[in-house]
Design an enzyme around this catalytic site. Structure first.
Site, PDB file in Angstrom:
ATOM      1  N   GLU A   1      19.540  54.331  29.183  1.00  0.00           N
ATOM      2  CA  GLU A   1      18.864  54.545  29.039  1.00  0.00           C
ATOM      3  C   GLU A   1      17.023  53.822  29.760  1.00  0.00           C
ATOM      4  O   GLU A   1      17.389  52.824  30.049  1.00  0.00           O
ATOM      5  CB  GLU A   1      17.746  54.864  27.474  1.00  0.00           C
ATOM      6  CG  GLU A   1      18.051  54.327  26.932  1.00  0.00           C
ATOM      7  CD  GLU A   1      17.215  54.850  25.480  1.00  0.00           C
ATOM      8  OE1 GLU A   1      17.572  54.195  24.680  1.00  0.00           O
ATOM      9  OE2 GLU A   1      16.707  56.218  25.671  1.00  0.00           O
ATOM     10  N   VAL A   2      16.420  54.211  30.347  1.00  0.00           N
ATOM     11  CA  VAL A   2      15.382  54.049  31.143  1.00  0.00           C
ATOM     12  C   VAL A   2      13.625  54.381  30.204  1.00  0.00           C
ATOM     13  O   VAL A   2      13.922  55.231  29.867  1.00  0.00           O
ATOM     14  CB  VAL A   2      14.311  54.230  32.076  1.00  0.00           C
ATOM     15  CG1 VAL A   2      13.654  53.470  32.630  1.00  0.00           C
ATOM     16  CG2 VAL A   2      16.132  54.622  33.038  1.00  0.00           C
TER      17      VAL A   2
ATOM     18  N   CYS B   1      25.100  54.818  32.536  1.00  0.00           N
ATOM     19  CA  CYS B   1      25.636  53.932  31.588  1.00  0.00           C
ATOM     20  C   CYS B   1      24.248  53.476  30.493  1.00  0.00           C
ATOM     21  O   CYS B   1      24.012  52.214  29.909  1.00  0.00           O
ATOM     22  CB  CYS B   1      25.442  52.988  32.002  1.00  0.00           C
ATOM     23  SG  CYS B   1      24.499  52.092  32.914  1.00  0.00           S
TER      24      CYS B   1
ATOM     25  N   GLU C   1       7.280  55.397  39.549  1.00  0.00           N
ATOM     26  CA  GLU C   1       6.904  56.822  39.090  1.00  0.00           C
ATOM     27  C   GLU C   1       7.751  58.835  39.450  1.00  0.00           C
ATOM     28  O   GLU C   1       7.439  59.070  39.294  1.00  0.00           O
ATOM     29  CB  GLU C   1       5.635  56.844  39.187  1.00  0.00           C
ATOM     30  CG  GLU C   1       4.971  55.369  38.835  1.00  0.00           C
ATOM     31  CD  GLU C   1       3.680  55.775  37.959  1.00  0.00           C
ATOM     32  OE1 GLU C   1       3.408  54.894  37.844  1.00  0.00           O
ATOM     33  OE2 GLU C   1       3.638  56.706  36.608  1.00  0.00           O
TER      34      GLU C   1
ATOM     35  N   LEU D   1       7.703  50.365  37.857  1.00  0.00           N
ATOM     36  CA  LEU D   1       8.066  51.767  37.338  1.00  0.00           C
ATOM     37  C   LEU D   1       7.820  52.298  38.597  1.00  0.00           C
ATOM     38  O   LEU D   1       7.513  51.843  39.532  1.00  0.00           O
ATOM     39  CB  LEU D   1       6.425  52.059  36.253  1.00  0.00           C
ATOM     40  CG  LEU D   1       6.566  53.320  36.054  1.00  0.00           C
ATOM     41  CD1 LEU D   1       7.461  52.840  34.665  1.00  0.00           C
ATOM     42  CD2 LEU D   1       5.516  53.578  35.861  1.00  0.00           C
TER      43      LEU D   1
ATOM     44  N   LYS E   1      24.312  57.057  45.146  1.00  0.00           N
ATOM     45  CA  LYS E   1      24.563  58.471  45.066  1.00  0.00           C
ATOM     46  C   LYS E   1      23.088  58.585  44.950  1.00  0.00           C
ATOM     47  O   LYS E   1      22.187  57.726  44.184  1.00  0.00           O
ATOM     48  CB  LYS E   1      25.371  58.674  44.212  1.00  0.00           C
ATOM     49  CG  LYS E   1      25.014  57.851  42.680  1.00  0.00           C
ATOM     50  CD  LYS E   1      25.982  58.304  41.490  1.00  0.00           C
ATOM     51  CE  LYS E   1      26.553  57.323  40.325  1.00  0.00           C
ATOM     52  NZ  LYS E   1      27.553  57.211  39.697  1.00  0.00           N
TER      53      LYS E   1
ATOM     54  N   ASP F   1      28.542  52.004  44.895  1.00  0.00           N
ATOM     55  CA  ASP F   1      27.701  53.585  44.090  1.00  0.00           C
ATOM     56  C   ASP F   1      26.912  53.892  44.452  1.00  0.00           C
ATOM     57  O   ASP F   1      25.606  54.461  43.501  1.00  0.00           O
ATOM     58  CB  ASP F   1      28.282  52.725  42.071  1.00  0.00           C
ATOM     59  CG  ASP F   1      27.745  53.367  41.306  1.00  0.00           C
ATOM     60  OD1 ASP F   1      27.823  53.693  40.748  1.00  0.00           O
ATOM     61  OD2 ASP F   1      28.109  55.084  42.168  1.00  0.00           O
TER      62      ASP F   1
ATOM     63  N   THR G   1      51.639  30.629  50.097  1.00  0.00           N
ATOM     64  CA  THR G   1      52.619  31.012  51.998  1.00  0.00           C
ATOM     65  C   THR G   1      52.623  32.317  51.652  1.00  0.00           C
ATOM     66  O   THR G   1      52.520  33.371  51.048  1.00  0.00           O
ATOM     67  CB  THR G   1      54.879  30.478  50.692  1.00  0.00           C
ATOM     68  OG1 THR G   1      55.358  31.766  51.171  1.00  0.00           O
ATOM     69  CG2 THR G   1      54.386  31.329  48.981  1.00  0.00           C
TER      70      THR G   1
ATOM     71  N   GLU H   1      21.346  59.592  42.632  1.00  0.00           N
ATOM     72  CA  GLU H   1      20.281  59.234  40.755  1.00  0.00           C
ATOM     73  C   GLU H   1      20.360  57.740  41.355  1.00  0.00           C
ATOM     74  O   GLU H   1      19.268  56.570  40.202  1.00  0.00           O
ATOM     75  CB  GLU H   1      22.002  59.250  39.809  1.00  0.00           C
ATOM     76  CG  GLU H   1      22.197  60.560  40.229  1.00  0.00           C
ATOM     77  CD  GLU H   1      23.216  61.244  40.201  1.00  0.00           C
ATOM     78  OE1 GLU H   1      24.336  62.055  39.714  1.00  0.00           O
ATOM     79  OE2 GLU H   1      23.635  60.780  41.382  1.00  0.00           O
TER      80      GLU H   1
HETATM   81  C1  LIG Z   1      20.048  48.122  37.181  1.00  0.00           C
HETATM   82  C2  LIG Z   1      20.222  49.832  37.028  1.00  0.00           C
HETATM   83  N1  LIG Z   1      21.071  49.757  36.704  1.00  0.00           N
HETATM   84  N2  LIG Z   1      22.529  48.714  36.568  1.00  0.00           N
HETATM   85  C3  LIG Z   1      23.634  49.673  35.701  1.00  0.00           C
HETATM   86  N3  LIG Z   1      24.254  49.146  35.197  1.00  0.00           N
HETATM   87  N4  LIG Z   1      23.155  51.328  35.420  1.00  0.00           N
HETATM   88  O1  LIG Z   1      24.442  51.761  35.538  1.00  0.00           O
HETATM   89  C4  LIG Z   1      20.011  50.481  36.879  1.00  0.00           C
HETATM   90  C5  LIG Z   1      19.883  51.830  36.891  1.00  0.00           C
HETATM   91  C6  LIG Z   1      18.522  52.958  37.099  1.00  0.00           C
HETATM   92  C7  LIG Z   1      16.767  52.877  37.041  1.00  0.00           C
HETATM   93  N5  LIG Z   1      16.069  53.962  36.743  1.00  0.00           N
HETATM   94  C8  LIG Z   1      14.968  53.955  36.994  1.00  0.00           C
HETATM   95  O2  LIG Z   1      14.024  52.403  36.740  1.00  0.00           O
HETATM   96  C9  LIG Z   1      14.311  54.588  36.551  1.00  0.00           C
HETATM   97  C10 LIG Z   1      14.578  55.978  36.523  1.00  0.00           C
HETATM   98  C11 LIG Z   1      13.606  56.720  36.284  1.00  0.00           C
HETATM   99  C12 LIG Z   1      13.260  58.564  36.053  1.00  0.00           C
HETATM  100  C13 LIG Z   1      12.302  59.106  36.275  1.00  0.00           C
HETATM  101  C14 LIG Z   1      10.462  57.903  35.931  1.00  0.00           C
HETATM  102  C15 LIG Z   1      11.018  56.571  36.396  1.00  0.00           C
HETATM  103  N6  LIG Z   1       9.913  55.903  36.121  1.00  0.00           N
HETATM  104  O3  LIG Z   1      10.178  54.467  36.459  1.00  0.00           O
HETATM  105  O4  LIG Z   1       8.932  56.537  35.602  1.00  0.00           O
HETATM  106  C16 LIG Z   1      12.337  56.186  36.290  1.00  0.00           C
HETATM  107  N7  LIG Z   1      12.791  55.106  36.547  1.00  0.00           N
HETATM  108  C17 LIG Z   1      17.037  51.055  37.021  1.00  0.00           C
HETATM  109  C18 LIG Z   1      18.031  50.000  37.070  1.00  0.00           C
END
Ligand SMILES: C/C(=N\NC(=N)NO)c1ccc(NC(=O)c2cc3cccc([N+](=O)[O-])c3[nH]2)cc1
Length: 319
Positions: free
Chosen positions: A24-25, A22, A93, A91, A137, A135, A175, A139
Site C-alpha cells: 500500500e501507499v 503488492c 497527487e 507525492l 501498465k 511491467d 562449449t 497502475e
Molecule cells: C516502487 C513501487 N512499487 N514497487 C513494487 N515492487 N511494487 O510492486 C511503487 C508503486 C506504486 C507507487 N505509488 C505511489 O507512489 C502512489 C500511488 C498513489 C495513488 C494516489 C495518490 C498518490 N499520491 O502520491 O498522492 C499516490 N502515490 C509508488 C511506488
C-alpha cells in the site's frame, strides 16, 4: 504494523492513498519540514526470489535508487524490517493514470500525446541504462497533479531486468554445442528484450486514447492470450472516430506481434504524431522546470558519467 524506529522518528505516516497489488501507499509528513510525501510499503514475500544472480544482485530497490530521470519515480529514503520495505517517495497527487482514464472514459488526444511522450522518454532512459521495465501498465504510471497538463512518472520496477551482456559473454565462452540457436540470435541480447516495453507502451496508448484495453477476456470467443498472440484488437468506431489517423498509426506499429517488426522506442519518438512543438515544449517545461534544459541535460550527462565510473570501480571490487 511495526514501523522501523528511524522511519517513525523522521516521518508521520497517515492515511492510505493508493493500494497496489503488492502493498500500500500511505500519505506521510516529514516532521522536520512538514513536507507531504508518499511511503510505499512492500511486503517482502512479494519479491519473488529469482534464481538468476542478476536479479538478486540488482534488486528493484537498487534500480529505484540508481535511476535519475524526471519521468521516473524518485526515492527520498528507504527503510526495511524483516518482512517489509518502506520506500519514501515524492507525492504524486494526480494518483494513478489508471484511475484518471477510468473516470474520464478516455483522454483528450493532446493529453494522451503529452503523457505518451513522457513515457517514451522514461523508457528510453531505462533502455539506455540497460534496464527493461517489463511491467508497464496504467497502475504503474503516476500523475504529479490533478491537472491534465502534468508530469508523469513510471514506477514499480519489481519485474524489471538488467540486461547483462556480461552473462551472455560468459555463456559464449563455454562449449557452444549445447546452446540453443536463439542464444546466438537476437533473442537473448538487448534486441528482443527491449521490445516488450514497446508493446506495453502500445497497450498503454490504446487505453489512453480508446478508454478500454485492446485485449480483454470479455472480447469475443478467444482467450486473452490468443488475442495477444494473434495481435487481434478492435478500434471501436464510437470510441476512435475522433482519434487522428497518426495516433492510430503509432498504436498499430507498436502492437505488432513479431518483435523484430515492432516499432522501437527511438522510432516512436521520431513518428510524425510526436513531432509536435507545443507538446514537446510543454513536456520539457514540466520535466526540466529550471528552464535551462541545456544546462540540465549537461548535468544529467555529467551525473551519468560519474555514476558509470563509480559503478565500474564498484564492479571491479565485486569481481
Ligand atoms: C516502487 C513501487 N512499487 N514497487 C513494487 N515492487 N511494487 O510492486 C511503487 C508503486 C506504486 C507507487 N505509488 C505511489 O507512489 C502512489 C500511488 C498513489 C495513488 C494516489 C495518490 C498518490 N499520491 O502520491 O498522492 C499516490 N502515490 C509508488 C511506488
Amino acid at each position: 504494523s511495526s514501523l522501523p524506529k528511524e522511519l517513525r522518528e523522521k516521518y508521520v505516516l497517515t492515511r492510505g492513498i493508493g493500494t497496489g497489488v503488492c502493498g500500500e501507499v500511505k500519505l506521510a509528513f516529514e516532521r522536520s519540514t512538514c513536507r507531504k510525501l508518499a511511503v510505499k510499503i512492500i511486503n517482502k514475500k512479494n519479491f519473488k526470489s529469482e534464481g538468476t544472480a542478476t536479479r538478486n544482485a540488482k534488486t528493484e530497490i537498487e534500480i529505484l535508487q540508481r535511476v535519475d530521470h524526471p519521468c521516473l519515480i524518485k526515492t527520498e529514503d528507504f527503510y526495511q524490517t524483516d518482512d517489509s520495505y518502506y520506500i519514501v517517495l515524492e507525492l504524486m497527487e494526480g494518483g494513478e493514470l489508471f484511475q484518471k482514464v477510468k473516470s474520464q472514459q478516455q483522454l483528450k488526444e493532446s493529453v494522451a500525446k503529452l503523457y505518451f511522450y513522457q513515457m517514451l522518454k522514461a523508457v528510453q532512459y531505462l533502455h539506455s541504462n540497460g534496464i527493461i521495465h517489463r511491467d508497464l501498465k496504467p497502475e504503474n504510471i503516476l500523475l504529479s497533479s490533478q491537472e491534465d497538463v502534468c508530469l508523469i512518472k513510471v514506477t514499480d520496477f519489481n519485474q524489471s531486468r538488467i540486461l547483462e551482456e556480461a552473462s551472455l559473454m560468459r555463456t559464449l565462452c563455454g562449449t557452444p554445442s549445447y546452446l540453443a540457436p536463439e542464444v546466438f540470435t537476437h533473442a537473448s541480447t538487448t534486441g528482443y528484450g527491449l521490445a516488450v516495453d514497446a508493446w506495453s507502451l502500445g497497450v498503454l496508448l490504446f487505453v489512453c486514447l480508446g478508454g478500454y484495453p485492446p485485449f480483454h477476456e470479455s472480447f469475443g470467443h478467444q482467450s486473452i492470450t490468443d488475442q495477444i498472440i494473434r495481435g487481434e484488437f478492435t478500434m471501436v468506431p464510437s470510441k476512435w472516430k475522433h482519434v487522428s489517423d497518426q495516433a492510430k498509426d503509432v498504436v498499430r506499429k507498436l502492437l505488432v506481434v513479431d518483435p523484430s517488426k515492432r516499432m522501437t522506442i527511438e522510432e516512436a519518438l521520431q513518428h510524425p504524431w510526436l513531432q509536435d512543438r507545443d507538446m514537446m515544449d510543454t513536456a520539457h517545461r514540466l520535466m526540466y522546470p529550471s528552464g535551462d534544459a541545456a544546462a540540465t541535460a549537461a548535468v544529467q550527462v555529467e551525473r551519468l558519467a560519474t555514476r558509470k565510473r563509480g559503478r565500474d570501480e564498484g564492479d571491479e571490487e565485486e569481481e
